[in-house]
Write an enzyme that holds these catalytic residues in place. Structure first.
Site, PDB file in Angstrom:
ATOM      1  N   GLU A 202       0.859  -1.196   0.000  1.00  0.00           N
ATOM      2  CA  GLU A 202       0.000   0.000   0.000  1.00  0.00           C
ATOM      3  C   GLU A 202       0.893   1.243   0.000  1.00  0.00           C
ATOM      4  OE1 GLU A 202      -3.248   1.092  -0.145  1.00  0.00           O
ATOM      5  OE2 GLU A 202      -2.400   3.065   0.261  1.00  0.00           O
ATOM      6  N   VAL A 236       5.288   0.235  -5.672  1.00  0.00           N
ATOM      7  CA  VAL A 236       5.722  -0.744  -6.666  1.00  0.00           C
ATOM      8  C   VAL A 236       6.258   0.056  -7.842  1.00  0.00           C
ATOM      9  CG1 VAL A 236       5.017  -2.617  -8.190  1.00  0.00           C
ATOM     10  CG2 VAL A 236       3.978  -2.402  -5.935  1.00  0.00           C
ATOM     11  N   HIS A 443     -31.463  -9.162  23.252  1.00  0.00           N
ATOM     12  CA  HIS A 443     -30.281  -9.742  23.911  1.00  0.00           C
ATOM     13  C   HIS A 443     -30.275 -11.237  23.675  1.00  0.00           C
ATOM     14  CE1 HIS A 443     -27.025 -10.207  26.777  1.00  0.00           C
ATOM     15  NE2 HIS A 443     -27.715 -11.164  27.376  1.00  0.00           N
TER      16      HIS A 443
HETATM   17  P1  NAD Z   1      -9.479   1.937  -3.485  1.00  0.00           P
HETATM   18  O1  NAD Z   1      -9.456   3.366  -3.800  1.00  0.00           O
HETATM   19  O2  NAD Z   1     -10.399   1.412  -2.445  1.00  0.00           O
HETATM   20  O3  NAD Z   1      -8.010   1.450  -3.039  1.00  0.00           O
HETATM   21  C1  NAD Z   1      -6.902   1.642  -3.832  1.00  0.00           C
HETATM   22  C2  NAD Z   1      -5.701   1.626  -2.910  1.00  0.00           C
HETATM   23  O4  NAD Z   1      -4.535   1.566  -3.696  1.00  0.00           O
HETATM   24  C3  NAD Z   1      -5.587   2.874  -2.047  1.00  0.00           C
HETATM   25  O5  NAD Z   1      -5.386   2.454  -0.715  1.00  0.00           O
HETATM   26  C4  NAD Z   1      -4.370   3.595  -2.618  1.00  0.00           C
HETATM   27  O6  NAD Z   1      -3.665   4.330  -1.666  1.00  0.00           O
HETATM   28  C5  NAD Z   1      -3.574   2.432  -3.145  1.00  0.00           C
HETATM   29  N1  NAD Z   1      -2.646   2.746  -4.245  1.00  0.00           N
HETATM   30  C6  NAD Z   1      -2.828   3.588  -5.277  1.00  0.00           C
HETATM   31  N2  NAD Z   1      -1.759   3.534  -6.112  1.00  0.00           N
HETATM   32  C7  NAD Z   1      -0.910   2.635  -5.588  1.00  0.00           C
HETATM   33  C8  NAD Z   1       0.359   2.119  -5.970  1.00  0.00           C
HETATM   34  N3  NAD Z   1       0.948   2.519  -7.090  1.00  0.00           N
HETATM   35  N4  NAD Z   1       0.959   1.204  -5.185  1.00  0.00           N
HETATM   36  C9  NAD Z   1       0.360   0.772  -4.041  1.00  0.00           C
HETATM   37  N5  NAD Z   1      -0.832   1.222  -3.639  1.00  0.00           N
HETATM   38  C10 NAD Z   1      -1.460   2.123  -4.394  1.00  0.00           C
HETATM   39  O7  NAD Z   1      -9.671   1.204  -4.892  1.00  0.00           O
HETATM   40  P2  NAD Z   1      -9.993  -0.315  -5.241  1.00  0.00           P
HETATM   41  O8  NAD Z   1      -9.713  -1.211  -4.107  1.00  0.00           O
HETATM   42  O9  NAD Z   1      -9.321  -0.552  -6.547  1.00  0.00           O
HETATM   43  O10 NAD Z   1     -11.545  -0.258  -5.467  1.00  0.00           O
HETATM   44  C11 NAD Z   1     -12.089   0.648  -6.432  1.00  0.00           C
HETATM   45  C12 NAD Z   1     -13.443   1.135  -6.012  1.00  0.00           C
HETATM   46  O11 NAD Z   1     -14.346   0.063  -6.103  1.00  0.00           O
HETATM   47  C13 NAD Z   1     -13.473   1.585  -4.560  1.00  0.00           C
HETATM   48  O12 NAD Z   1     -13.219   2.958  -4.451  1.00  0.00           O
HETATM   49  C14 NAD Z   1     -14.862   1.258  -4.155  1.00  0.00           C
HETATM   50  O13 NAD Z   1     -15.653   2.393  -4.326  1.00  0.00           O
HETATM   51  C15 NAD Z   1     -15.309   0.159  -5.096  1.00  0.00           C
HETATM   52  N6  NAD Z   1     -15.401  -1.114  -4.367  1.00  0.00           N
HETATM   53  C16 NAD Z   1     -16.267  -1.204  -3.334  1.00  0.00           C
HETATM   54  C17 NAD Z   1     -16.360  -2.391  -2.641  1.00  0.00           C
HETATM   55  C18 NAD Z   1     -17.336  -2.497  -1.510  1.00  0.00           C
HETATM   56  O14 NAD Z   1     -18.231  -1.671  -1.423  1.00  0.00           O
HETATM   57  N7  NAD Z   1     -17.167  -3.454  -0.625  1.00  0.00           N
HETATM   58  C19 NAD Z   1     -15.557  -3.466  -2.970  1.00  0.00           C
HETATM   59  C20 NAD Z   1     -14.683  -3.331  -4.022  1.00  0.00           C
HETATM   60  C21 NAD Z   1     -14.615  -2.140  -4.715  1.00  0.00           C
END
Ligand code: NAD
Length: 470
Positions: A202, A236, A443
């Site tokens: 991350e 990365v 409960h």
């Molecule tokens: P996200 O925005 O949740 O997470 C992306 C993560 O990648 C962030 O923490 C960011 O800091 C990190 N990041 C960015 N560039 C990076 C890099 N080069 N190296 C390492 N880390 C890096 O995006 P996601 O997980 O791809 O999901 C996309 C969207 O899909 C989400 O914003 C969400 O709205 C939706 N989604 C929702 C759910 C749910 O509701 N449960 C589940 C899956 C996806």
């Protein structure tokens, strides 16, 4: 034009935003055409998103629950995993639900068209099967696509986006997950439960950036036991093909091996609005610098007959927000007084434990300089959590200090995604913490944690003693 079909409402994209809008419009008596490039309605959420991932997450939870059964005096032995069976299960769920949606289109006389569409002008879309549709109104609900940063580009089946990861072609011995957000943690959890050695990288200092850190903590602690490594503040830099996998260059203070090799890599670094290649340049619709379609409170774009809802209209990219917006747009088209004015957008990360929140978060309140009162109820004090062997959770209320009105709710724990429903209702109805405390909760259930948290906020909760504030 002779080959132009007239439609009162055209909906582009048959995901939860699009089909929700199409169905409501049909129920209001409009003649609706719902267009999608996929064979059946459902969009990303149903075919390659929420539903398959949740089916897989349920499978993963079965595995980890069985593993944890020793805690209850049970030993089922190691699981035998039939990957084809695991994949087949979610595919069956998707097939059933998408067929049901087709049935709902038929019952409502919504014409579902399997085609790719582009705007020819502000009143017409051109389909790739040669047909043209003239519309009185059009709702764009084309969703979003995974972001693919150039540094992470490597044309190899070993480098997956979420769609490829859901296909579960094989169970890699080692998996690198790039991005510790929703997708990275949910799918990382699935692969780890199935047996892969999962490493998460991350970029920012915390998993799930933006989510209150006290909610992330219990999950992070559990994931440390399940994942091989979690690297925060780590980048990365490059991916390249290696003999038996993908060689990765990592940059980060905690990284020991800067050039490890993984059998597979999952890229989950966010999604971008799917607004390119729609012919929007032939209309008056404007996009912002990120490609988000600009809309007003009713989800009308800068072109008066064109509306946009869901991921294509911006964050948060959540299915339920898309559906809600679709309904607002349809009501506005029908001439009803409608506006998107939601206080409590719920969000759920479906890991184990789950994290769920709605309304104002502590992080947001701090950023806005808004004064709030925060109270946490630890699940270690919940009888129900103890019977489940899952006392690591926490329930948190964010309250207006002047009025006692509940502004936000956050929960980390098993079933948090279900529990947050009560929080949504409390925030939307402007309930006070006193209202929550005075509503009798059954409960022993986890719902009591909301009631007891509210009691705690007012000084006395039955199962948790906190010395009075001086
Ligand atoms: P996200 O925005 O949740 O997470 C992306 C993560 O990648 C962030 O923490 C960011 O800091 C990190 N990041 C960015 N560039 C990076 C890099 N080069 N190296 C390492 N880390 C890096 O995006 P996601 O997980 O791809 O999901 C996309 C969207 O899909 C989400 O914003 C969400 O709205 C939706 N989604 C929702 C759910 C749910 O509701 N449960 C589940 C899956 C996806």
């Amino acid at each position: 034009m002779a080959d132009t079909i007239e439609s009162e409402l055209v909906v582009l994209g048959a995901g939860p935003g699009g089909y929700g809008a199409a169905f409501l419009a049909a129920d209001k008596g409009m003649k609706v055409t719902l267009i999608d490039a996929g064979e059946k309605p459902g969009g990303t959420c149903l075919h390659v998103g929420c539903i398959p991932s949740k089916a897989l997450l349920h499978t993963a939870k079965l595995i980890t629950d069985v593993r944890d059964a020793a805690h209850f005096g049970l030993d089922f032995g190691p699981p035998k995993i039939d990957l084809g069976g695991v994949r087949g299960q979610w595919q069956k769920v998707v097939a059933t639900l998408s067929t049901n949606l087709l049935g709902l289109c038929k019952s409502r006389k919504v014409e579902f068209v399997h085609a790719r569409a582009r705007f020819a002008d502000s009143r017409t879309v051109q389909l790739d099967d040669g047909r043209r549709l003239a519309f009185r109104n059009c709702i764009v609900a084309t969703g979003s696509l995974p972001v693919k940063p150039p540094a992470l580009a490597l044309d190899s089946p070993r480098v997956m986006d979420s769609t490829a990861a859901l296909r579960l072609e094989e169970l890699p011995a080692s998996l690198l997950v790039v991005g510790g957000g929703y997708i990275g943690l949910e799918l990382g959890y699935v692969y780890a439960a199935l047996g892969s050695k999962v490493t998460v990288v991350e970029l920012t200092p915390s998993l799930l950036p933006g989510v209150d850190s006290d909610l992330v903590q219990p999950l992070q602690k559990r994931l440390k036991g399940l994942f091989h490594k979690i690297y925060l503040n780590t980048k990365v830099v490059r991916l390249s093909a290696a003999a038996n996998g993908v060689k990765v260059v990592l940059e980060g203070e905690e990284v020991e091996d800067r050039e490890p090799t993984f059998e597979r890599v999952l890229i989950a670094v966010g999604r971008r609005p799917n607004s390119r290649d729609l012919g929007l340049e032939n209309t008056k619709v404007q996009l912002d610098e990120k490609g988000v379609v600009k809309v007003d409170g009713q989800r009308r774009t800068t072109d008066e007959a064109i509306w946009a809802v869901g991921d294509v209209a911006g964050e948060p990219m959540l299915a339920h927000k898309a559906t809600y917006e679709g309904k607002v747009a349809v009501e506005a088209i029908a001439g009803e007084p409608a506006v998107y004015d939601v206080r409590a957008v719920p969000a759920v990360v479906f890991t184990d434990p789950e994290i769920a929140w709605c309304g104002v978060t502590q992080t947001e309140a701090k950023k806005q300089g808004r004064e709030v009162k925060v109270e946490r109820f630890p699940w270690a004090a919940s009888g129900r959590a103890a019977t489940l062997g899952r006392t690591e959770g926490v329930t948190k209320l964010i309250v207006d200090p002047e009025t006692d009105v509940v502004l936000g709710v956050g929960i980390c724990g098993v079933g948090a995604g279900e529990l947050i429903g009560e929080g949504v209702l409390a925030v939307e109805m402007a309930a006070s913490a006193r209202d929550l405390a005075m509503s009798m909760h059954p409960h022993p259930t986890l719902t009591e944690t909301l009631m007891e948290d509210a009691e705690l906020l007012h000084g006395s909760a039955t199962h948790y003693y906190k010395p009075p504030r001086k």
